[in-house]
Motif scaffolding. Structure first.
Motif, PDB file in Angstrom:
ATOM      1  N   UNK A 318       0.819  -1.226   0.000  1.00 40.60           N
ATOM      2  CA  UNK A 318       0.000   0.000   0.000  1.00 40.60           C
ATOM      3  C   UNK A 318       0.852   1.275   0.000  1.00 40.60           C
ATOM      4  N   UNK A 319       1.985   1.260   0.686  1.00 44.09           N
ATOM      5  CA  UNK A 319       2.807   2.470   0.776  1.00 44.09           C
ATOM      6  C   UNK A 319       3.317   2.917  -0.582  1.00 44.09           C
ATOM      7  N   UNK A 320       3.309   2.015  -1.549  1.00 41.98           N
ATOM      8  CA  UNK A 320       3.831   2.388  -2.868  1.00 41.98           C
ATOM      9  C   UNK A 320       2.804   3.115  -3.729  1.00 41.98           C
ATOM     10  N   UNK A 321       1.573   3.137  -3.304  1.00 41.65           N
ATOM     11  CA  UNK A 321       0.549   3.870  -4.063  1.00 41.65           C
ATOM     12  C   UNK A 321       0.639   5.369  -3.738  1.00 41.65           C
ATOM     13  N   UNK A 322       0.047   6.194  -4.580  1.00 39.69           N
ATOM     14  CA  UNK A 322       0.074   7.644  -4.327  1.00 39.69           C
ATOM     15  C   UNK A 322      -0.673   7.955  -3.042  1.00 39.69           C
ATOM     16  N   UNK A 323      -1.765   7.246  -2.820  1.00 33.83           N
ATOM     17  CA  UNK A 323      -2.487   7.385  -1.555  1.00 33.83           C
ATOM     18  C   UNK A 323      -3.394   6.165  -1.365  1.00 33.83           C
ATOM     19  N   UNK A 324      -3.967   6.080  -0.162  1.00 34.23           N
ATOM     20  CA  UNK A 324      -4.871   4.974   0.147  1.00 34.23           C
ATOM     21  C   UNK A 324      -6.155   5.571   0.725  1.00 34.23           C
ATOM     22  N   UNK A 325      -7.295   5.029   0.289  1.00 31.91           N
ATOM     23  CA  UNK A 325      -8.586   5.405   0.893  1.00 31.91           C
ATOM     24  C   UNK A 325      -9.141   4.169   1.564  1.00 31.91           C
ATOM     25  N   UNK A 326      -9.522   4.282   2.818  1.00 29.68           N
ATOM     26  CA  UNK A 326      -9.926   3.079   3.539  1.00 29.68           C
ATOM     27  C   UNK A 326     -11.162   3.343   4.400  1.00 29.68           C
ATOM     28  N   UNK A 327     -12.098   2.433   4.368  1.00 26.49           N
ATOM     29  CA  UNK A 327     -13.223   2.554   5.297  1.00 26.49           C
ATOM     30  C   UNK A 327     -14.590   2.154   4.789  1.00 26.49           C
ATOM     31  N   UNK A 333     -14.375  -6.344  11.674  1.00 27.07           N
ATOM     32  CA  UNK A 333     -13.880  -7.686  12.011  1.00 27.07           C
ATOM     33  C   UNK A 333     -12.476  -7.586  12.610  1.00 27.07           C
ATOM     34  N   UNK A 334     -12.114  -8.525  13.508  1.00 33.12           N
ATOM     35  CA  UNK A 334     -10.779  -8.496  14.100  1.00 33.12           C
ATOM     36  C   UNK A 334      -9.670  -8.519  13.039  1.00 33.12           C
ATOM     37  N   UNK A 335      -9.911  -9.236  11.934  1.00 37.20           N
ATOM     38  CA  UNK A 335      -8.894  -9.299  10.872  1.00 37.20           C
ATOM     39  C   UNK A 335      -8.687  -7.921  10.235  1.00 37.20           C
ATOM     40  N   UNK A 336      -9.783  -7.178  10.167  1.00 34.04           N
ATOM     41  CA  UNK A 336      -9.699  -5.853   9.540  1.00 34.04           C
ATOM     42  C   UNK A 336      -8.985  -4.877  10.480  1.00 34.04           C
ATOM     43  N   UNK A 337      -9.259  -5.036  11.768  1.00 35.40           N
ATOM     44  CA  UNK A 337      -8.528  -4.227  12.757  1.00 35.40           C
ATOM     45  C   UNK A 337      -7.021  -4.545  12.666  1.00 35.40           C
ATOM     46  N   UNK A 338      -6.702  -5.827  12.559  1.00 35.79           N
ATOM     47  CA  UNK A 338      -5.291  -6.226  12.467  1.00 35.79           C
ATOM     48  C   UNK A 338      -4.649  -5.611  11.219  1.00 35.79           C
ATOM     49  N   UNK A 339      -5.410  -5.581  10.135  1.00 33.57           N
ATOM     50  CA  UNK A 339      -4.897  -4.975   8.892  1.00 33.57           C
ATOM     51  C   UNK A 339      -4.546  -3.498   9.123  1.00 33.57           C
ATOM     52  N   UNK A 340      -5.472  -2.805   9.802  1.00 35.48           N
ATOM     53  CA  UNK A 340      -5.266  -1.372  10.056  1.00 35.48           C
ATOM     54  C   UNK A 340      -4.016  -1.159  10.914  1.00 35.48           C
ATOM     55  N   UNK A 341      -3.881  -1.983  11.930  1.00 35.77           N
ATOM     56  CA  UNK A 341      -2.727  -1.908  12.832  1.00 35.77           C
ATOM     57  C   UNK A 341      -1.409  -2.089  12.096  1.00 35.77           C
ATOM     58  N   UNK A 342      -1.418  -3.028  11.163  1.00 39.01           N
ATOM     59  CA  UNK A 342      -0.182  -3.315  10.418  1.00 39.01           C
ATOM     60  C   UNK A 342       0.094  -2.246   9.380  1.00 39.01           C
ATOM     61  N   UNK A 343      -1.010  -1.804   8.772  1.00 40.31           N
ATOM     62  CA  UNK A 343      -0.886  -0.893   7.631  1.00 40.31           C
ATOM     63  C   UNK A 343      -0.410   0.510   8.035  1.00 40.31           C
ATOM     64  N   UNK A 344      -1.033   1.076   9.057  1.00 42.14           N
ATOM     65  CA  UNK A 344      -0.801   2.501   9.357  1.00 42.14           C
ATOM     66  C   UNK A 344       0.671   2.866   9.534  1.00 42.14           C
ATOM     67  N   UNK A 345       1.454   2.096  10.291  1.00 48.99           N
ATOM     68  CA  UNK A 345       2.846   2.516  10.479  1.00 48.99           C
ATOM     69  C   UNK A 345       3.670   2.477   9.192  1.00 48.99           C
ATOM     70  N   UNK A 346       3.189   1.741   8.170  1.00 45.81           N
ATOM     71  CA  UNK A 346       3.980   1.640   6.937  1.00 45.81           C
ATOM     72  C   UNK A 346       3.733   2.830   6.005  1.00 45.81           C
ATOM     73  N   UNK A 347       2.656   3.589   6.265  1.00 45.29           N
ATOM     74  CA  UNK A 347       2.277   4.657   5.330  1.00 45.29           C
ATOM     75  C   UNK A 347       2.935   5.969   5.723  1.00 45.29           C
TER      76      UNK A 347
END
Ligand SMILES: NC(=O)C1=CN([C@@H]2O[C@H](COP(=O)(O)OP(=O)(O)OC[C@H]3O[C@@H](n4cnc5c(N)ncnc54)[C@H](O)[C@@H]3O)[C@@H](O)[C@H]2O)[C@@H](O)CC1
Ligand SMILES: Nc1ncnc2c1ncn2[C@@H]1O[C@H](COP(=O)(O)OP(=O)(O)O)[C@@H](O)[C@H]1O
Ligand SMILES: [K+]
Length: 500
Positions: A318-327, A333-347
Motif C-alpha cells: 500500500x505504501x507504494x501507491x500515491x495514496x490509500x482510501x480506507x473505510x 472484524x478483528x482481521x480488519x482491525x489487524x490490517x489497520x494496525x499493520x498498515x498505518x505505520x507503513x504509510x
C-alpha cells in the motif's frame, strides 16, 4: 470568505466609516437599500407587510427599510417595540425621517399592543441584531413569540432577533424563527451551525461594500467556501500529461453485504480524475467490482468476506501507491482491525479514512497516534462523537473539532449541512454546497472516493478536503435539480460530478 465575530463586525463598520469615509447614517442607508433590493426582487408590492423594529441599529435599519418600501408603494404596518428608554442615534434619525412621510407608526409597550398577524402577510424582523447582549425578555420576548406563532412569512434583517451571532443561546431562549435571513456582506458563525437551523432559515448575503482591507487583515479561524474560491483550488490538466501524472490510488473497501460501498467509492474516485485505481475487496466482491467498475483494477483479498490486507495476487505494498482510501463498507472484524494496525505505520503519505475505519480508531485510540500526518478523516457527527466525547452545544463541538485536528495533525471533515473542514492549523472551512437530498446511504462513500482521487493527484490535504467537499455538495445540488432531493441516490451524485 471570512466569518468574523461580533466585535470584528463592529470594528469593520467603524473601519468602513473612517476609511471610505462614509457617515454612519449613510452606511445604514446602504444596508437598508441592499435589503430592499433583495426584498423587491422576490416579493411584489401586493403582499401586506408588517415590520417590527427595535431601538438599536437593527431597528434603525428597519426604520430605513420601512421608508424605502413606502417609497416603492408597498403596503406597510410599522411597529416599534419600545422595550427601553434608550434609542441609538441612527435609530432616532431614521425614525424622524420616517415620521416625515408617514404618521402610521405604532408602538408596542404592552402585550396588548402586539397586532394579530395573518397568513398572507410578510413580517420583517428588525428588533434586535448583532448587538444582542442578553436573551430576549419582557415585551421583546412576547413580540417574538407572537411572530413565531403567526402563519406568515418571516424575514430577519441581519440576524434573527434573539439569536447570538457567535456564541450559544440557552435552550429556552426565545428567538425569531425566520424563513429567510438577509445579512450584510459576511455570514455569521451562528448561520452554519446545525442547532440554529430554525433560527436562520435560508440565509442570503447582501454586499454593502464594507472595508476590504479590514476584512483582509482580520484574523479568524473560520471561513466559508465560495464557488470562486473553490474553483481557484482546481488543478488544470497538462496537455502532455498521461495517466501516470494523476497518481495511482488504492482503495481498501467493502465486506460481505457491503460491496456496494466499494463500488460507489471506486466509481467516484474514477470520476474525480485519478490516473489509475486499484481496489482491494474481499473475494466475495471480486466479480461484482470487475463488472460494475471495469476501469478499476481489482486485487482480491485473501479472505472471502472481510478485508485482511493479504492479497491473493502479487501486488505492490500500500505504501507504494500515491495514496490509500480506507473505510467504506469494511466492517469491524478483528482481521480488519489487524490490517489497520499493520498498515498505518507503513504509510508515510496522507490517506483518507472513513466509516468503520473511524469506528476502529475510536475503539483503539492508540491507532490515532500513528496516523500519517495530514491524513483526511471524514466522520459524520455520530462517528466524530465516538472519536471524542458528547458536546453540550455546537460551539463546544466546534472547539473539540479544532482541538482534535490540531492534536493529531489531521484534516477532519465533519459532515452534514455546511460540512466543516478542520485543518491541523486550527482553521475551519464551512462548505457552501449540498442539500438534504444527500442524506441517503452511500453519499459518504462517494465523498471518500472523491477525496482519495484528489490526494492521488497531488492536491495537498486541506485543498483536497475543501475542494472535494465543495464538488461533492455541488454534484448533490445538480442531482437534486435532476431527480429532486427525495428521489436522488448516491449514484446520481457520482454521475453529476464535474470538475470545471
Ligand atoms: N456592517 C454591519 O453589519 C452593519 C450593521 N448594521 C446594523 O446594526 C446592527 C447592530 O446594531 P446594534 O449594535 O445597535 O445592535 P442591536 O440593533 O442589536 O441593538 C442592541 C441594543 O439593544 C440592547 N440589547 C441587546 N440585547 C438586548 C436584549 N436582549 N434586550 C434588550 N436590549 C438589548 C443593546 O444594549 C443595544 O443597545 C446590525 O445587526 C445591523 O442590523 C447596519 O446598520 C449597518 C452595517
Ligand atoms: N442536510 C444535508 N445537507 C448537506 N449535505 C448533507 C446533508 N445530509 C447529508 N449530507 C452529506 O451527505 C454525506 C453523508 O455521508 P455519511 O453520513 O457518511 O453517509 P453514508 O455513510 O451513508 O454514505 C456527507 O457528505 C454529508 O455532508
Ligand atoms: K433582526
Amino acid at each position: 470568505m471570512k466569518i468574523l465575530n461580533v466585535d470584528q463586525i463592529r470594528a469593520l463598520d467603524q473601519a468602513t466609516i473612517q476609511h471610505e469615509p462614509i457617515a454612519p447614517l449613510n452606511l445604514m442607508e446602504r444596508a437598508a437599500q441592499g435589503f430592499v433590493e433583495w426584498f423587491a426582487a422576490r416579493y411584489p408590492n401586493t403582499s401586506p407587510i408588517k415590520i417590527f423594529c427595535g431601538l438599536g441599529n437593527n431597528g434603525g435599519d428597519g426604520m430605513a427599510i420601512a421608508r424605502l418600501l413606502l417609497e416603492r408603494h408597498y403596503t406597510l404596518d410599522i411597529y416599534v417595540v419600545r422595550y427601553a428608554p434608550r434609542e441609538s442615534d441612527d435609530f432616532m434619525h431614521n425614525h424622524r425621517r420616517l415620521k416625515l412621510i408617514t404618521e402610521q407608526v405604532s408602538y408596542i409597550e404592552l402585550s396588548t399592543d402586539i397586532p394579530a398577524i395573518r397568513h398572507n402577510e410578510i413580517v420583517i424582523d428588525a428588533i434586535l441584531g448583532s448587538g444582542l447582549s442578553r436573551p430576549a425578555e419582557g415585551i421583546i420576548r412576547s413580540t417574538i413569540e407572537a411572530i413565531n406563532r403567526a402563519p406568515a412569512t418571516v424575514i430577519s434583517v441581519d440576524i434573527a432577533s434573539g439569536l447570538f451571532a457567535d456564541k450559544p443561546n440557552r435552550p429556552d431562549d426565545v428567538i425569531i424563527e425566520p424563513d429567510h435571513t438577509v445579512t450584510f456582506q459576511l455570514p455569521k458563525l451562528a448561520f452554519v451551525l446545525p442547532r440554529n437551523g430554525r433560527y436562520v432559515g435560508e440565509w442570503h448575503l447582501v454586499n454593502i461594500q464594507l472595508n476590504k482591507r479590514y476584512i483582509d487583515l482580520a484574523p479568524t479561524p473560520y471561513y466559508y467556501t465560495t464557488p470562486h474560491e473553490a474553483r481557484l483550488l482546481l488543478h488544470k490538466r497538462d496537455r502532455f500529461s498521461h495517466k501516470g501524472t494523476y497518481g495511482h490510488a488504492l482503495l481498501l473497501v467493502g465486506s460481505y453485504g457491503k460491496i456496494g460501498a466499494a463500488v460507489l467509492a471506486s466509481r467516484a474516485c474514477l470520476r474525480s480524475g485519478v490516473g489509475l485505481l486499484t481496489v482491494q475487496v474481499p473475494r466475495c466482491g471480486y466479480s461484482v467490482l470487475q463488472t460494475a467498475v471495469p476501469e478499476a483494477m481489482c486485487r482480491p483479498d485473501g479472505h472471502q468476506y472481510v478485508l485482511t490486507g493479504q492479497s491473493e495476487v502479487e501486488s505492490p505494498a500500500p505504501a507504494e501507491y500515491s495514496t490509500v482510501g480506507i473505510g467504506p463498507g469494511i466492517g469491524k472484524a478483528p482481521e480488519t482491525l489487524a490490517m489497520l494496525r499493520e498498515l498505518l505505520p507503513t504509510l508515510k503519505k496522507p490517506i483518507v479514512l472513513d466509516a468503520d475505519a473511524l469506528n476502529l480508531l475510536a475503539e483503539h485510540r492508540e491507532l490515532l497516534d500513528i496516523l500519517p500526518h495530514n491524513s483526511i478523516l471524514t466522520p459524520h457527527p455520530k462517528e466524530f462523537e465516538r472519536l471524542t466525547q458528547p458536546w453540550a452545544d455546537d460551539y463546544e463541538k466546534l472547539n473539540s473539532l479544532q482541538a482534535f485536528a490540531k492534536r493529531y495533525r489531521v484534516v477532519v471533515i465533519l459532515k452534514g449541512a455546511f460540512t466543516a473542514v478542520a485543518t491541523p492549523d486550527g482553521e475551519v472551512h464551512f462548505n457552501s454546497t449540498g442539500n438534504p437530498g444527500l442524506s441517503t446511504g452511500g453519499t459518504g462513500d462517494v465523498l471518500t472516493g472523491v477525496l482519495t482521487a484528489l490526494l492521488a493527484q497531488g492536491y495537498d490535504s486541506v485543498e483536497a478536503a475543501v475542494l472535494g467537499v465543495f464538488a461533492h455538495g455541488l454534484a448533490g445540488d445538480r442531482a437534486a435539480d435532476q431527480r429532486g432531493p427525495i428521489g436522488m441516490v448516491a449514484s446520481d451524485v457520482i454521475d453529476a460530478l464535474r470538475w470545471d
